[in-house]
Write a protein that holds these residues in place. Structure first.
Motif, short mmCIF file in Angstrom:
data_model
loop_
_atom_site.label_atom_id
_atom_site.label_comp_id
_atom_site.label_asym_id
_atom_site.label_seq_id
_atom_site.Cartn_x
_atom_site.Cartn_y
_atom_site.Cartn_z
N VAL A 361 0.83 -1.20 0.00
CA VAL A 361 0.00 0.00 0.00
C VAL A 361 0.86 1.25 0.00
N SER A 362 1.98 1.22 0.65
CA SER A 362 2.89 2.37 0.66
C SER A 362 3.77 2.31 -0.58
N VAL A 363 3.53 3.26 -1.51
CA VAL A 363 4.24 3.28 -2.79
C VAL A 363 5.52 4.08 -2.61
N GLY A 412 7.32 -2.06 -13.04
CA GLY A 412 6.80 -2.82 -11.90
C GLY A 412 5.41 -2.36 -11.50
N GLY A 413 5.15 -1.04 -11.57
CA GLY A 413 3.82 -0.53 -11.26
C GLY A 413 2.78 -1.04 -12.24
N PHE A 414 3.10 -1.04 -13.54
CA PHE A 414 2.17 -1.58 -14.54
C PHE A 414 1.92 -3.07 -14.31
N TYR A 415 2.98 -3.80 -13.90
CA TYR A 415 2.80 -5.22 -13.63
C TYR A 415 1.78 -5.45 -12.53
N TYR A 490 -5.01 1.79 -7.08
CA TYR A 490 -5.29 3.23 -7.03
C TYR A 490 -4.05 4.03 -6.63
N ASN A 491 -3.33 3.55 -5.62
CA ASN A 491 -2.12 4.26 -5.18
C ASN A 491 -1.03 4.24 -6.25
N LEU A 492 -0.90 3.12 -6.95
CA LEU A 492 0.11 3.04 -8.01
C LEU A 492 -0.22 4.02 -9.13
N VAL A 493 -1.50 4.07 -9.53
CA VAL A 493 -1.90 4.96 -10.62
C VAL A 493 -1.76 6.42 -10.22
N SER A 494 -2.27 6.77 -9.03
CA SER A 494 -2.32 8.18 -8.65
C SER A 494 -0.99 8.70 -8.12
N GLN A 495 -0.18 7.86 -7.49
CA GLN A 495 1.06 8.34 -6.88
C GLN A 495 2.29 8.02 -7.75
N LEU A 496 2.50 6.73 -7.99
CA LEU A 496 3.70 6.36 -8.73
C LEU A 496 3.64 6.82 -10.18
N LEU A 497 2.48 6.55 -10.85
CA LEU A 497 2.37 6.86 -12.27
C LEU A 497 1.73 8.22 -12.52
N GLN A 498 1.27 8.92 -11.46
CA GLN A 498 0.76 10.30 -11.55
C GLN A 498 -0.42 10.41 -12.53
N GLY A 499 -1.34 9.44 -12.43
CA GLY A 499 -2.51 9.45 -13.31
C GLY A 499 -3.81 9.37 -12.51
N GLN A 500 -4.84 8.96 -13.19
CA GLN A 500 -6.17 8.83 -12.57
C GLN A 500 -6.80 7.53 -13.03
N ILE A 501 -7.58 6.90 -12.12
CA ILE A 501 -8.33 5.69 -12.44
C ILE A 501 -9.75 5.86 -11.93
N VAL A 502 -10.72 5.47 -12.75
CA VAL A 502 -12.14 5.55 -12.36
C VAL A 502 -12.81 4.24 -12.74
N CYS A 503 -13.82 3.88 -11.96
CA CYS A 503 -14.64 2.71 -12.26
C CYS A 503 -15.98 3.22 -12.78
N ASP A 515 -6.11 7.00 -16.93
CA ASP A 515 -5.51 8.10 -17.69
C ASP A 515 -4.14 8.39 -17.10
N LEU A 516 -3.08 8.20 -17.93
CA LEU A 516 -1.70 8.29 -17.42
C LEU A 516 -0.85 9.16 -18.34
N PRO A 517 0.14 9.82 -17.79
CA PRO A 517 1.13 10.48 -18.65
C PRO A 517 2.10 9.44 -19.22
N LEU A 518 2.58 9.71 -20.44
CA LEU A 518 3.55 8.77 -21.03
C LEU A 518 4.86 8.78 -20.26
N THR A 519 5.20 9.93 -19.69
CA THR A 519 6.45 10.06 -18.92
C THR A 519 6.13 10.78 -17.62
N PRO A 520 5.95 10.07 -16.50
CA PRO A 520 5.66 10.74 -15.23
C PRO A 520 6.87 11.56 -14.76
N GLU A 521 6.58 12.60 -13.97
CA GLU A 521 7.64 13.45 -13.44
C GLU A 521 8.42 12.73 -12.35
N LEU A 522 9.67 13.16 -12.19
CA LEU A 522 10.52 12.55 -11.18
C LEU A 522 10.23 13.23 -9.83
#
Length: 526
Positions: A361-363, A412-415, A490-503, A515-522
Motif C-alpha cells: 500500500v505504501s508506494v 513494476g507498477g504496470f505489472y 489506485y495508489n500506483l496509478v495516482s502516486q507512482l504513475l501520476q494518473g487517474q483511475i475511475v470505475c 488516464d496516465l502520462p507517457l512520462t511521469p515526473e521525477l
C-alpha cells in the motif's frame, strides 16, 4: 360531392355566417319542436274531451231507450239502437248483456291499438219509479283515429315551420353577410396584407357613409389610428436604432479590449486554480500515504520478527511431531501435535502474506526501477507470467492498441496494476469459471494515454462503485481476499504513475478507465 366541396369552401371562407345560420336553425328548430309538442298536447286534450262528451251524451240519451228495449225484449229494436250508436265517431264496439244471458253486439272489438272502454248499467224504471237492472252496456272507443289526425297535423306543422325557419334563416344570413360578414372579411384581408413597410395605405370599407358611427366604423377608425401610431413609433424606433448603432460602435471596441484582458486573466486564474486543486489533492494523498507508510514501517518492524520466530518454532515443532509420530504411530497426542503445528504454520504464513500485501500500500518511488520499455510487449509478458493462474478459467484476453508504445516509466507498477485487475476479473467477475472475456484498449493522445479495461463478468454492484478503491473492502473475505488489491492499484496509478483511475458503471461486467502520462515526473514521497 361538388355540393359538399362548395359547403366546405363556404365554411372556410365565412365561418361566422355558417355558425350564425347553424345557431338560428338549431334554436328555431328547438322552438318549433316545443311549439309543435304543445299544440299536439292541446289537440290531444281536446280530442279526449270530445270523446268524453260523446260518452256523456250516450249516457244521457241512449241508456234509457236501451233499457226499455231490453225490458220489452225487442232484439230488433236493440240492434237498431246499437247500430245507430256505432255510427258515432271513434266508437268501434258495443255489447249488451241482459239479465237473462242474452248478448247483443255491434261492430268489431279492437285487438290492438289504444282504446277507451266504458261500462254502463241499464236500469228500467217501472210505474212506481223503482229502478230494475235489466243488463250492462260495454262501449269501446278507439284512439287510432285521434293519433292519426295528430300525426297528420305534426307533419303539416313541422313542414310549414321548417320551411319558414329555413327561409327566415337564409334571409337573416344574407342580411348579416351584407351588413357584417363581408366587411369583416375586408378587415381580415387588410390585416393579413398589413406590413411595416405598407402602413401608408388606410383601411376603407365599401359601404354608404353614415351620420352616426356604428361598431364597424369604430373598428375601422381604431385600426387606422393604430396604423398612424405604428408609423410614429417606427420613426422613433429608427432614430433610436441609429443612435444605438453609433453607441454600439463606440462600445464594441471597449468591450473587445476588455474581453481580451478578461479572457487572459480568466485563463491564468483557471490554470492557477486547476494547479492548486491538483496540488491540494496530491498533498492530501501524500499525507495519507505518509501516515500509512509510517504505520507500515511500525507494523513491519514490530510484527515481522515475532511472526518469523513463531513460524520457525512452529515449523520445528511440526518436524519433531512428525518424527515422533513415525516412531510412535499409536500415540494420539502425536497426531494432535502434528495437526496443530501445521495449522499454526498455515496461519502464520497467511499473516505474513497479509503483511506483505499491506506493505504494498505504501508506494515508495525510490524503490521502483524506472526505465524505457514497450507497454504492448510488456502486457504480453504479464500474460505469460500469469499463465499458471489463468489455466483453470482460461479467459480470452484481447489487447487493442498501437503495435508499439514506448514509455519512460515504472514497469513494476504496470505489472502490479494489470495483475490485480486480471486476477480480480478471474475471482470476482468469472468466479474462476471458463468463458470469460477481457478487453484492454490502449490509446495515446498528446503526451498522455488512456487505458480502457473491460470484462464480461458479473459486474460491480452500484453500492460498491464509490468504495471500491478503499482499503480492506472485499466481498470475498471468506475466500482469503484481503481487500487491498484495488487500493494498491489506485495508489500506483495516482502516486507512482501520476494518473487517474475511475470505475464506470456498466450493464455487462466491470469497466475501468486509467488516464496516465507517457512520462511521469521525477518526484518522491517523503
Amino acid at each position: 360531392m361538388h355540393l359538399f366541396q362548395r359547403f366546405n369552401e363556404l365554411c372556410s371562407r365565412k365561418p361566422l355566417g355558417v355558425r350564425l345560420l347553424t345557431a338560428i336553425l338549431l334554436y328555431s328548430s328547438a322552438i318549433t319542436l316545443i311549439a309543435t309538442g304543445t299544440q299536439l298536447w292541446l289537440d290531444y286534450r281536446y280530442e279526449r274531451s270530445a270523446i268524453n262528451e260523446r260518452l256523456q251524451q250516450i249516457e244521457a240519451s241512449s241508456l234509457n231507450s236501451l233499457a226499455n228495449s231490453l225490458w220489452e225484449i225487442s232484439p230488433t229494436q236493440i240492434q237498431v239502437q246499437l247500430d245507430g250508436l256505432l255510427q258515432l265517431p271513434d266508437i268501434r264496439y258495443l255489447e249488451i248483456r241482459s239479465q237473462f244471458g242474452n248478448i247483443y253486439t255491434a261492430g268489431n272489438k279492437p285487438r290492438v291499438g289504444a282504446t277507451v272502454e266504458r261500462h254502463f248499467e241499464l236500469d228500467y224504471s217501472d210505474t212506481t219509479n223503482k229502478a230494475v237492472k235489466v243488463g250492462d252496456l260495454t262501449l269501446i272507443v278507439s284512439l287510432e283515429e285521434v293519433y292519426r289526425r295528430l300525426a297528420d297535423k305534426v307533419l303539416v306543422i313541422l313542414a310549414s315551420q321548417g320551411i319558414k325557419t329555413f327561409l327566415v334563416s337564409i334571409f337573416i344570413l344574407t342580411l348579416f353577410n351584407q351588413l357584417v360578414t363581408r366587411h369583416l372579411s375586408t378587415m381580415a384581408a387588410y390585416a393579413r396584407r398589413l406590413r411595416l413597410d405598407q402602413l401608408d395605405t388606410p383601411l376603407i370599407l365599401k359601404r354608404k357613409p353614415r351620420e352616426k358611427e356604428d361598431e364597424l366604423s369604430q373598428v375601422v377608425t381604431s385600426m387606422n389610428h393604430m396604423r398612424q401610431s405604428m408609423l410614429t413609433d417606427i420613426g422613433k424606433r429608427k432614430e433610436a436604432e441609429r443612435s444605438l448603432a453609433r453607441l454600439n460602435a463606440e462600445l464594441e471596441q471597449r468591450v473587445s479590449e476588455r474581453t481580451q484582458a478578461l479572457e487572459q486573466s480568466n485563463e491564468e486564474l483557471r490554470a492557477t486554480l486547476e494547479k492548486l486543486q491538483e496540488t491540494q489533492q496530491q498533498l492530501v494523498e501524500s499525507k495519507k500515504l505518509a501516515a500509512l507508510g509510517g504505520l507500515v514501517a511500525g507494523v513491519a518492524h514490530e510484527i515481522n520478527t515475532p511472526i518469523g520466530i513463531g513460524y520457525t518454532a512452529a515449523s520445528f515443532l511440526a518436524d519433531q511431531a512428525e518424527l515422533y509420530q513415525q516412531q510412535h504411530p499409536d500415540n494420539s497426542l502425536a497426531g494432535t501435535a502434528v495437526e496443530s503445528s501445521q495449522l499454526i504454520c498455515e496461519n502464520l504464513e497467511r499473516a505474513a502474506q497479509l503483511i506483505s500485501a499491506f506493505k504494498l500500500v505504501s508506494v515508495d518511488q525510490a524503490s521502483e526501477q524506472r526505465r524505457r520499455f514497450d507497454l504492448i510487449q510488456y502486457i504480453d509478458e504479464i500474460q505469460r507470467s500469469l499463465k499458471p493462474k489463468l489455466k483453470q478459467s482460461n479467459p480470452d484476453i484481447t489487447v487493442h492498441g498501437p503495435e508499439q508504445l514506448m514509455l519512460d516509466s515504472y514497469p513494476g507498477g504496470f505489472y502490479q496494476i494489470f495483475t490485480n485487475l486480471i486476477l480480480n476479473s478471474l475471482l470476482h467477475g468469472f468466479d474462476n469459471q471458463p468463458g470469460g472475456k477481457i478487453t484492454i484498449e490502449i490509446k495515446s493522445y498528446g503526451n498522455r494515454m488512456l487505458i480502457d479495461y473491460r470484462d464480461n463478468g458479473v459486474g460491480i454492484a452500484d453500492g460498491w462503485l464509490k468504495k471500491l478503491f478503499e482499503p480492506f473492502m472485499t466481498t470475498r473475505r471468506n475466500q482469503g481476499c484481503s481487500g487491498l488489491g484495488m487500493h494498491i492499484v489506485y495508489n500506483l496509478v495516482s502516486q507512482l504513475l501520476q494518473g487517474q483511475i475511475v470505475c464506470l458503471p456498466s450493464e455487462h461486467g466491470a469497466h475501468f478507465q486509467i488516464d496516465l502520462p507517457l512520462t511521469p515526473e521525477l518526484t518522491s514521497v517523503d
